[in-house]
Motif scaffolding. Structure first.
Motif, PDB file in Angstrom:
ATOM      1  N   ALA A 210      10.818 -48.774 -67.209  1.00 59.09           N
ATOM      2  CA  ALA A 210      10.228 -47.612 -67.870  1.00 59.09           C
ATOM      3  C   ALA A 210       8.839 -47.973 -68.374  1.00 59.09           C
ATOM      4  N   ASP A 211       8.040 -46.970 -68.726  1.00 61.09           N
ATOM      5  CA  ASP A 211       6.733 -47.259 -69.323  1.00 61.09           C
ATOM      6  C   ASP A 211       6.901 -47.372 -70.848  1.00 61.09           C
ATOM      7  N   GLY A 212       5.781 -47.532 -71.564  1.00 60.74           N
ATOM      8  CA  GLY A 212       5.832 -47.822 -72.997  1.00 60.74           C
ATOM      9  C   GLY A 212       6.592 -46.805 -73.816  1.00 60.74           C
ATOM     10  N   ASP A 213       6.481 -45.527 -73.500  1.00 61.73           N
ATOM     11  CA  ASP A 213       7.205 -44.519 -74.277  1.00 61.73           C
ATOM     12  C   ASP A 213       8.463 -44.037 -73.563  1.00 61.73           C
ATOM     13  N   ALA A 214       8.830 -44.798 -72.521  1.00 57.77           N
ATOM     14  CA  ALA A 214      10.111 -44.587 -71.820  1.00 57.77           C
ATOM     15  C   ALA A 214      10.297 -43.189 -71.253  1.00 57.77           C
ATOM     16  N   ASP A 215       9.184 -42.472 -71.019  1.00 58.31           N
ATOM     17  CA  ASP A 215       9.371 -41.180 -70.353  1.00 58.31           C
ATOM     18  C   ASP A 215       9.260 -41.317 -68.833  1.00 58.31           C
ATOM     19  N   ARG A 216       8.690 -42.449 -68.389  1.00 63.94           N
ATOM     20  CA  ARG A 216       8.627 -42.661 -66.938  1.00 63.94           C
ATOM     21  C   ARG A 216       9.705 -43.638 -66.488  1.00 63.94           C
ATOM     22  N   ASN A 217      10.015 -43.605 -65.214  1.00 64.06           N
ATOM     23  CA  ASN A 217      11.034 -44.499 -64.680  1.00 64.06           C
ATOM     24  C   ASN A 217      10.676 -45.021 -63.311  1.00 64.06           C
TER      25      ASN A 217
END
Ligand code: VG1
Ligand code: CO
Length: 495
Positions: A210-217
């Motif tokens: 995930a990215d830093g704010d965990a909205d991407r995967n």
């Protein structure tokens, strides 16, 4: 503490009588007997009420009370109960429990207080005699028939219960407070995974990031990368069968404009409503608010659904795990071999065709140069014969451009129009070139070039992406005079 989920099956005869469930101690000592009844009660109260609640657990101190209290404490913790009050040595008379419930309701900030009273009242106790348990509600009185009926129904269908097995025994002879730190809510603990990984061993069957704010995967197979454009298409294609939330069907699906058309093919094949929106999640939100979209995604590793209004990295991982579980359930029943992430993607390509896809990013280029590059591409749109002549001069095997435009979105929900959302060159064979300037950069300009080619021929769907797209990439860079404008001979990032 850790919460484990124990599998169980229904046990006959757990219908509460006039005053709870009274049985011989040896009946209560059967594996899962007490646990099933306690969980059936928690489930009847509904998880919403149980989470954060205060629970009184005590009784007449008869034989088996101490063991029962320890079990109920562990199950209460696992079910999210915040506080359990136990009388010293587990002793509280029935009216005392009723008074405590009534007196303490709300006093300690809990919304809900109830009690398991461990008693068989006037029935004899001891190892060969009776044990009993009943549930009293937040008014201090016994659970009404509507609740006990529900408890009984639940005992007939129970399949599992959560329990904090590693919780140390609570010393119920001591007066005081014993507290435990709640369960780790991170994915790692809940899935029973280990926090460390060992790069030297074989890569796992499934990987995610995930990215830093965990909205991407990012979804990975053993040695296999799933493009986000494929990911959303595969989730959409399997959602109804594999994910219970979608079992009644998809309201619609949507992708951002630069995302590959893999989702389009799924939507067309399955007869789903489909939307193509500009880059950025807010365009999906309008559709979801209007009940027009269930699953959506972007090529930039964003995937999500209408249960919230942001993309969600963890959701995407769970969606993939659900699909994997579903596919493997089918295959294990037939004794077939493990279905991997790679198998699922290849099967998808075989069914729907493959969209070869790559994105070239040129970060922090001179802003004026970037604008000029975009200006040239807009100008070229008005003379497609010239464009096709240029292309034939570079790569004769590349198809003709059939149309080109600047993407403009007419929001079907609020009627708003968004212009200049990227330049598209659409080829006769379904290939696409898209050029955009990033809207998230903080320095200079970032040019994004999206390159896509559709391949339906099953014998040609297993090529290396960069090899397959090489001619089209070359066309994109030369047509846009990218190196001339930006001075860059290679991109900052390729995905
Ligand atoms: C990028 C991505 C876009 C994404 C946006 C926000 O925008 O391309 O698809 O929605 O970042 O993602 P741009 O304009 O730079 O291409 V995030 O994880 O920062 O909320
Ligand atoms: Co993000």
């Amino acid at each position: 503490f850790k919460v484990s989920v124990v599998s169980t099956s229904p046990i006959d005869g757990q219908k509460p009588g006039t005053s709870g469930l009274r049985k011989k101690v040896k009946v209560y000592k059967q594996p899962h007997y007490l646990e099933n009844f306690v969980q059936a009660t928690f489930n009847a109260l509904t998880p919403d009420k149980v989470k954060g609640a205060t629970l009184v657990v005590s009784g007449d101190g008869r034989y088996y009370s101490e063991q029962a209290i320890q079990i109920i404490v562990k199950m209460a913790a696992a079910n999210g109960v915040r506080r359990v009050w136990v009388g010293q040595n587990g002793l509280l008379s029935t009216p005392a429990v009723s008074a405590i419930i009534r007196e303490r309701v709300g006093a300690d900030g809990s919304r809900d207080t109830g009690a398991f009273i461990l008693t068989a009242s006037h029935n004899p106790g001891g190892p060969t005699e009776d044990f009993g348990i009943k549930y009293n509600m937040e008014n201090g009185g016994q659970a009404p028939e509507s609740v006990t009926d529900k408890i009984y129904e639940n005992t007939k269908t129970i399949k599992e219960y959560p329990i904090a097995e590693d919780l140390p025994r609570v010393d119920i002879s001591a007066i005081g407070i014993t507290s435990f730190e709640g369960p780790e809510l991170l994915l790692v603990a809940r899935m029973g995974l280990s926090k460390t990984d060992d790069a030297a061993v074989e890569p796992p069957e499934f990987g995610a990031a995930a990215d830093g704010d965990a909205d991407r995967n990012m979804i990975l197979g053993k040695r296999f990368f799933v493009t986000p454009s494929d990911s959303v298409a595969i989730i959409a294609a399997n959602a109804v069968a594999a994910i219970p939330y979608f079992s009644s069907g998809l309201k619609g699906v949507a992708r951002s404009m630069p995302t590959s058309a893999a989702l389009d093919v799924v939507a067309k094949t399955l007869g789903l409503k489909f939307f193509e929106v500009p880059t950025g999640w807010n365009f999906f939100c309008n559709l979801m608010d209007a009940g027009m979209c269930s699953v959506c995604g972007e090529e930039s590793f964003g995937t999500g659904s209408d249960y919230i209004r942001e993309k969600d990295g963890i959701w995407a991982v769970l969606a993939w795990l659900s699909i994997l579980a579903h596919k493997n359930k089918e295959s294990l029943e037939g004794n077939a071999k493990l279905v991997t992430v790679e198998d699922i993607v290849r099967q998808h390509w075989a069914t729907y065709g493959r969209h070869y896809y790559t994105r070239y990013d040129y970060e922090n280029v001179d802003a004026t140069a970037a604008k000029e590059l975009m200006g040239l591409l807009v100008k070229l749109q008005s003379s497609l014969p010239e464009v096709n002549k240029i292309i034939k001069g570079i790569h004769p095997e590349v198809a003709n451009v059939a149309s080109a435009d600047e993407f403009e979105y007419n929001d079907p929900v609020d009627g708003s129009v968004s212009k200049h959302q990227g330049i598209r060159y659409l080829f006769e064979d379904g290939s696409r070139l898209v050029f955009r300037l990033s809207g998230t950069g903080s320095e200079g300009a970032t040019v994004r070039v999206y390159i896509e080619q559709y391949e339906k021929d099953a014998s040609k769907i297993s090529r290396d992406t960069q090899d397959a797209l090489a001619p089209l990439v070359d066309v994109a860079l030369k047509l846009s005079k990218l190196q001339e404008f930006t001075g860059r001979s290679s991109p900052t990032v390729i995905t």
